[in-house]
Design a protein around this motif. Structure first.
Motif, short mmCIF file in Angstrom:
data_model
loop_
_atom_site.label_atom_id
_atom_site.label_comp_id
_atom_site.label_asym_id
_atom_site.label_seq_id
_atom_site.Cartn_x
_atom_site.Cartn_y
_atom_site.Cartn_z
N GLU A 1 0.83 -1.20 0.00
CA GLU A 1 0.00 0.00 0.00
C GLU A 1 0.87 1.26 0.00
O GLU A 1 0.54 2.26 -0.66
N LYS A 2 1.98 1.24 0.72
CA LYS A 2 2.88 2.38 0.73
C LYS A 2 3.47 2.64 -0.66
O LYS A 2 3.66 3.79 -1.07
N ILE A 3 3.77 1.55 -1.37
CA ILE A 3 4.38 1.69 -2.70
C ILE A 3 3.44 2.39 -3.67
O ILE A 3 3.87 3.15 -4.54
N THR A 4 2.15 2.16 -3.53
CA THR A 4 1.19 2.79 -4.45
C THR A 4 1.16 4.30 -4.30
O THR A 4 0.60 5.00 -5.16
N LYS A 5 1.76 4.84 -3.24
CA LYS A 5 1.79 6.29 -3.03
C LYS A 5 2.97 6.95 -3.73
O LYS A 5 3.04 8.18 -3.82
N LEU A 6 3.91 6.17 -4.22
CA LEU A 6 5.08 6.74 -4.88
C LEU A 6 4.69 7.34 -6.23
O LEU A 6 4.02 6.68 -7.04
N PRO A 7 5.11 8.55 -6.52
CA PRO A 7 4.70 9.22 -7.77
C PRO A 7 5.28 8.60 -9.03
O PRO A 7 4.75 8.81 -10.13
N GLU A 8 6.35 7.82 -8.89
CA GLU A 8 6.97 7.22 -10.09
C GLU A 8 6.17 6.07 -10.66
O GLU A 8 6.38 5.67 -11.82
N PHE A 9 5.22 5.51 -9.86
CA PHE A 9 4.47 4.32 -10.28
C PHE A 9 3.02 4.67 -10.62
O PHE A 9 2.45 5.63 -10.09
N HIS A 10 2.42 3.83 -11.47
CA HIS A 10 1.00 3.95 -11.80
C HIS A 10 0.52 2.60 -12.34
O HIS A 10 1.27 1.64 -12.40
#
Length: 351
Positions: free
Chosen positions: A329-338
């Motif tokens: 869930e934390k990773i989904t907050k990173l702006p580099e990913f979608h």
């Protein structure tokens, strides 16, 4: 005249004597000869069949002795693992310690192996693969998926960066992202999961691992960009206005094949970014081996991809990650990913 009549009577009596005395004896002898001929034929036929049986078993035994050599079996297993995993998205092939492979009288090698995915620390079986390798080196296989749900999502896919496929500005949000993130948020802490994600721009494997270095997750696969849609003509599907999904090569954890069997890593650990050069070199070596030694559907295109990667280097545009749901869930907050997609979910099994 009487002499002539007496001579005729003697001749007739002699003929009758012949007719009466010999037919019974001749018929028995004929039957005896027929049965002897039949038995001789059956014995000859049986002997020939037995000889064929012995020769066939000697031939088959010799084949198995040759094909049971570790090098031959390892090459067959390597062909399956390399081709299937190189074109998957975190899909893994069973690597048995005792290879339960078969060989046909026509020198075709056959194998029936499990397909699994790494979810947390567990290897979760998701299907089976039936593979055949002919004496000419042609590899063919079929994968049967055993999905957990009738309406479950397929794993992946990954979306190419917008800069590669369109001059338009990428959308700032996607409804599918929200759906998957909402599902992830509703899972309690006692679970692990598998999550597919795409990167907004092409980056090196080392850069991607550094982005994940502060999170307790493992990376099981990365889609590699090898000139698709630009220099290599590949089929693709388009979802929505911007998203392009193309067949791709996959950078996966190192698998080694030796004389005594194979060894492999479960996933890339984020703190091993410095070791990615070795993993990339292993992928290039494996790609070169399989395009040189195995004939399969798409091998010509993979040779073009190999040439592109040798000239331009290896860049990736996504990943399959696994670990505790809160870390994902934390990773989904990173702006580099979608473009997130939640895949398999299992009870806690993380070390």
């Amino acid at each position: 005249m009487s002499d002539h009549t007496e001579h005729d009577e003697q001749r007739v009596l002699q003929e009758e004597d012949f007719e009466n005395l010999h037919p019974e004896w001749g018929q028995k002898q004929f039957k005896r000869m027929v049965w002897k001929t039949r038995w001789k034929f059956f014995l000859n036929a049986g002997g020939a069949l037995f000889l064929v049986f012995i020769v066939y078993h000697i031939y088959v035994s010799s084949l198995h002795i040759y094909f049971d050599q570790s090098k031959v079996r390892n090459d067959f297993l390597r062909s399956i693992v390399s081709v299937v995993e190189m074109h998957g998205d975190g899909l893994r092939v069973e690597k048995p310690v005792h290879e339960a492979f078969e060989v046909s009288p026509f020198l075709t090698q056959k194998a029936n192996l499990k397909i699994y995915r790494q979810v947390g620390s567990w290897e979760v079986i998701t299907g089976e693969i039936e593979a055949e390798l002919s004496i000419s080196g042609k590899l063919s296989y079929t994968i049967t998926n055993t999905g957990a749900y009738m309406n479950g999502n397929n794993t992946g896919p990954f979306f190419l960066p917008y800069s590669l496929v369109s001059n338009q500005v990428a959308p700032t949000s996607d409804s599918s992202d929200s759906n998957h993130m909402n599902r992830l948020a509703k899972i309690d802490d006692g679970h692990v999961a598998e999550l597919s994600l795409s990167v907004k721009n092409l980056i090196s494997p080392e850069q991607l691992m550094k982005l994940l270095a502060n999170y307790d997750v493992g990376v099981t696969a990365m889609p590699v960009y090898a000139g698709e849609l630009k220099e290599i003509d590949t089929s693709y599907s388009r979802a929505g206005m911007y998203n392009y999904m193309t067949p791709h090569l996959t950078l996966k954890p190192l698998t080694s094949f030796g004389e005594n069997g194979s060894g492999w890593y479960a996933y890339f650990a984020p703190d091993e970014a410095e070791q990615m050069h070795e993993q990339v070199q292993a992928m290039m070596s494996d790609l070169e081996w399989m395009t040189s030694n195995v004939q399969y559907n798409g091998s010509d295109m993979d040779r073009e991809r190999l040439a592109y990667l040798k000239e331009n280097g290896v860049q990736v545009y996504g990943a399959v990650v696994t670990g505790p749901v809160r870390e994902l869930e934390k990773i989904t907050k990173l702006p580099e990913f979608h473009q997130f997609q939640l895949n398999r979910v299992e009870i806690w099994n993380w070390d």
